[in-house]
Design a protein around this motif. Structure first.
Motif, PDB file in Angstrom:
ATOM      1  N   LEU A  98      -7.815   2.443  -6.493  1.00 25.41           N
ATOM      2  CA  LEU A  98      -8.958   2.305  -6.924  1.00 25.41           C
ATOM      3  C   LEU A  98      -9.135   0.433  -6.763  1.00 25.41           C
ATOM      4  O   LEU A  98      -9.487   0.417  -5.580  1.00 25.41           O
ATOM      5  CB  LEU A  98      -8.957   1.940  -8.191  1.00 25.41           C
ATOM      6  CG  LEU A  98      -9.903   3.659  -8.321  1.00 25.41           C
ATOM      7  CD1 LEU A  98     -10.623   3.865  -9.841  1.00 25.41           C
ATOM      8  CD2 LEU A  98     -11.511   4.496  -7.290  1.00 25.41           C
ATOM      9  N   ARG A  99      -7.744   0.336  -6.819  1.00 24.07           N
ATOM     10  CA  ARG A  99      -8.129  -1.566  -6.939  1.00 24.07           C
ATOM     11  C   ARG A  99      -7.684  -1.929  -5.170  1.00 24.07           C
ATOM     12  O   ARG A  99      -7.803  -2.419  -4.379  1.00 24.07           O
ATOM     13  CB  ARG A  99      -6.722  -1.886  -7.771  1.00 24.07           C
ATOM     14  CG  ARG A  99      -5.790  -3.041  -7.043  1.00 24.07           C
ATOM     15  CD  ARG A  99      -8.108  -4.454  -7.513  1.00 24.07           C
ATOM     16  NE  ARG A  99      -7.143  -5.819  -7.582  1.00 24.07           N
ATOM     17  CZ  ARG A  99      -7.965  -6.231  -7.364  1.00 24.07           C
ATOM     18  NH1 ARG A  99      -9.236  -6.025  -7.318  1.00 24.07           N
ATOM     19  NH2 ARG A  99      -7.156  -8.272  -7.467  1.00 24.07           N
ATOM     20  N   ARG A 100      -6.415  -0.904  -4.611  1.00 21.22           N
ATOM     21  CA  ARG A 100      -6.533  -0.771  -3.038  1.00 21.22           C
ATOM     22  C   ARG A 100      -7.898  -0.496  -1.981  1.00 21.22           C
ATOM     23  O   ARG A 100      -7.870  -1.941  -1.347  1.00 21.22           O
ATOM     24  CB  ARG A 100      -5.522  -0.078  -2.530  1.00 21.22           C
ATOM     25  CG  ARG A 100      -5.311  -0.359  -0.938  1.00 21.22           C
ATOM     26  CD  ARG A 100      -4.040   0.243  -0.224  1.00 21.22           C
ATOM     27  NE  ARG A 100      -2.738  -0.584  -1.303  1.00 21.22           N
ATOM     28  CZ  ARG A 100      -2.772  -2.144  -0.302  1.00 21.22           C
ATOM     29  NH1 ARG A 100      -3.582  -2.000   0.812  1.00 21.22           N
ATOM     30  NH2 ARG A 100      -1.665  -2.952  -1.050  1.00 21.22           N
ATOM     31  N   ASP A 101      -8.820   0.038  -2.647  1.00 17.35           N
ATOM     32  CA  ASP A 101     -10.300   0.300  -2.074  1.00 17.35           C
ATOM     33  C   ASP A 101     -10.685  -0.997  -1.708  1.00 17.35           C
ATOM     34  O   ASP A 101     -11.416  -1.773  -0.823  1.00 17.35           O
ATOM     35  CB  ASP A 101     -10.657   1.916  -2.658  1.00 17.35           C
ATOM     36  CG  ASP A 101     -10.242   2.772  -2.278  1.00 17.35           C
ATOM     37  OD1 ASP A 101      -9.153   3.262  -1.176  1.00 17.35           O
ATOM     38  OD2 ASP A 101     -10.315   3.687  -2.641  1.00 17.35           O
ATOM     39  N   GLU A 102     -10.735  -1.202  -3.612  1.00 15.93           N
ATOM     40  CA  GLU A 102     -11.996  -2.755  -3.461  1.00 15.93           C
ATOM     41  C   GLU A 102     -11.091  -3.583  -2.717  1.00 15.93           C
ATOM     42  O   GLU A 102     -11.774  -4.826  -1.618  1.00 15.93           O
ATOM     43  CB  GLU A 102     -11.562  -2.831  -4.992  1.00 15.93           C
ATOM     44  CG  GLU A 102     -11.908  -3.971  -5.736  1.00 15.93           C
ATOM     45  CD  GLU A 102     -12.384  -4.718  -7.350  1.00 15.93           C
ATOM     46  OE1 GLU A 102     -13.025  -4.567  -7.752  1.00 15.93           O
ATOM     47  OE2 GLU A 102     -10.933  -3.792  -7.361  1.00 15.93           O
ATOM     48  N   GLY A 131       0.421  -1.198  -0.010  1.00 13.62           N
ATOM     49  CA  GLY A 131      -0.608  -0.316   0.026  1.00 13.62           C
ATOM     50  C   GLY A 131       1.155   1.209  -0.043  1.00 13.62           C
ATOM     51  O   GLY A 131       0.364   2.509   0.662  1.00 13.62           O
ATOM     52  N   ALA A 132       2.521   0.873  -0.315  1.00 15.66           N
ATOM     53  CA  ALA A 132       2.670   2.314  -0.570  1.00 15.66           C
ATOM     54  C   ALA A 132       2.609   3.480  -1.882  1.00 15.66           C
ATOM     55  O   ALA A 132       3.886   3.313  -2.818  1.00 15.66           O
ATOM     56  CB  ALA A 132       4.747   2.084  -0.370  1.00 15.66           C
ATOM     57  N   THR A 133       1.373   3.100  -1.905  1.00 18.15           N
ATOM     58  CA  THR A 133       1.533   3.949  -3.333  1.00 18.15           C
ATOM     59  C   THR A 133       2.226   5.127  -4.018  1.00 18.15           C
ATOM     60  O   THR A 133       2.343   5.284  -5.182  1.00 18.15           O
ATOM     61  CB  THR A 133      -0.535   3.801  -3.568  1.00 18.15           C
ATOM     62  OG1 THR A 133      -1.031   2.752  -2.566  1.00 18.15           O
ATOM     63  CG2 THR A 133      -0.754   4.352  -4.741  1.00 18.15           C
ATOM     64  N   ASP A 134       2.874   6.092  -3.342  1.00 19.19           N
ATOM     65  CA  ASP A 134       3.307   6.975  -3.604  1.00 19.19           C
ATOM     66  C   ASP A 134       4.429   6.856  -4.002  1.00 19.19           C
ATOM     67  O   ASP A 134       5.208   6.815  -4.996  1.00 19.19           O
ATOM     68  CB  ASP A 134       2.978   8.408  -2.635  1.00 19.19           C
ATOM     69  CG  ASP A 134       1.571   8.745  -2.055  1.00 19.19           C
ATOM     70  OD1 ASP A 134       0.879   8.606  -3.822  1.00 19.19           O
ATOM     71  OD2 ASP A 134       1.376   9.459  -1.511  1.00 19.19           O
TER      72      ASP A 134
END
Lengths: 162, 162, 162
Positions: free
Chosen positions: A82-86, A46-49
């Motif tokens: 978006l994928r992580r929220d899902e 989840g280290a998206t940035d």
């Protein structure tokens, strides 16, 4: 630099070879394998940035489920969020497992690389499922500080697309 | 050269070490990892003739489901084509994912190598299944042009065989 | 040497860098990838005593299903034997498939390393199942004879733990 005409056929115009000593094939291959490992760990944690910074600012990302190719770090970060929220809604952990790395050097600062990725998802307390088997067809470029690699162009092909 | 008496115990008689500088362990290991990646991509993309050329002309291939070991590029290509026809009828895409490469050098032009292979099949629009988990127990030899490696002897062991 | 205060935060006090020439990053990375491959093959083939020797005598192993961390070669061998007995009763073959190796050097004889492991089990005549997807968070140290690496500290995190 002008963006590539297409995410699968980038132009290398303007790229000049680095004057530094040429690293061995083994050195480049080790760097690329570690690049894929780290990039996937960043995404799955989840280290998206930080994950988005493994793409160049003008990078293209062409995903099998997306209607158009994405360009730029903000766009790829948005898709990852978006994928992580899902996944969070489904209480699933996701794991991108990179395998079968193949590297074809273009010049001192550019390689074409291919990587097979198994995407596993695991429900809390459950068993892992293989959600996707995908191939990343990448153009990777050496980062300006020479310390690592970045995705300039990624085409993701899913085995489910037939 | 006389074919080996058995596909699992090949004779190395007559193999002489190359006079060239000895490549580093890391160099050989990178080459073998890339060899496996490329060989599996060729097979899964249906480039059967090119795939067969990753075996020596006198290579042995001993498959878990075959009654006898196959010898030679035509024989191994034939087995790959039969499997491909089967997959095409089922509308399945196949993916051989090589992992856990271990290399034990024999001489400058020969290694014993082991590779774990996950064989995934995916129906169009479906999810990947792991059809087999197999181990390749290989003798690999450096190609005459020095540019790559070839399978001289492959024993494939399936985890399903118990 | 005093055992580390915690298996996830080992002390490096007293470790001095080897005076030998520093191996290249590619060399170390190749060694660590081969270490993981060999270690998993030993475990899955039931060579439990040899497998236990891939840990230092004072190594910590922290498993997701164990109530406390294990310390020492006898303890980790005991855990492996318990698991093997369970597999034998179920007539299952187990396969630990190491992927996505990432290495972060600490000094000439120590690295922090991470490895994604897919644990497959296969019933005789059946298809492989992915039982677990786990990450090994390791501290590895170079063996006294300089020939290989050993686990000094391993934290295993399962994707099922959520």
């Amino acid at each position: 630099m002008t963006p590539p005409a297409s995410p699968t056929a980038p132009s290398f115009t303007g790229i000049t070879a680095a004057p530094a000593p040429v690293p061995s094939q083994a050195q480049v291959y080790a760097e690329i394998q570690q690049f894929y490992a780290q990039q996937m760990y960043l995404l799955d944690e989840g280290a998206t940035d930080k994950w988005a910074l493994t793409f160049t600012p003008d990078a293209w990302l062409d995903l099998p489920m997306a209607p158009v190719a994405l360009q730029g770090q903000d766009s790829v970060a948005g898709a990852a969020r978006l994928r992580r929220d899902e996944l969070d809604r489904e209480d699933r952990r996701q794991r991108h497992v990179p395998c079968a790395v193949f590297v074809d050097p273009v010049d001192a600062g550019t390689v074409r690389a291919r990587c097979q990725v198994l995407v596993l998802t695991t429900l809390r307390g459950g068993r892992p499922d293989i959600a996707f088997s995908m191939t990343c067809e990448d153009v990777l470029v050496r980062a300006a500080d020479g310390a690592g690699w970045l995705v300039k162009d990624r085409l993701v092909v899913s085995d489910s697309s037939g």
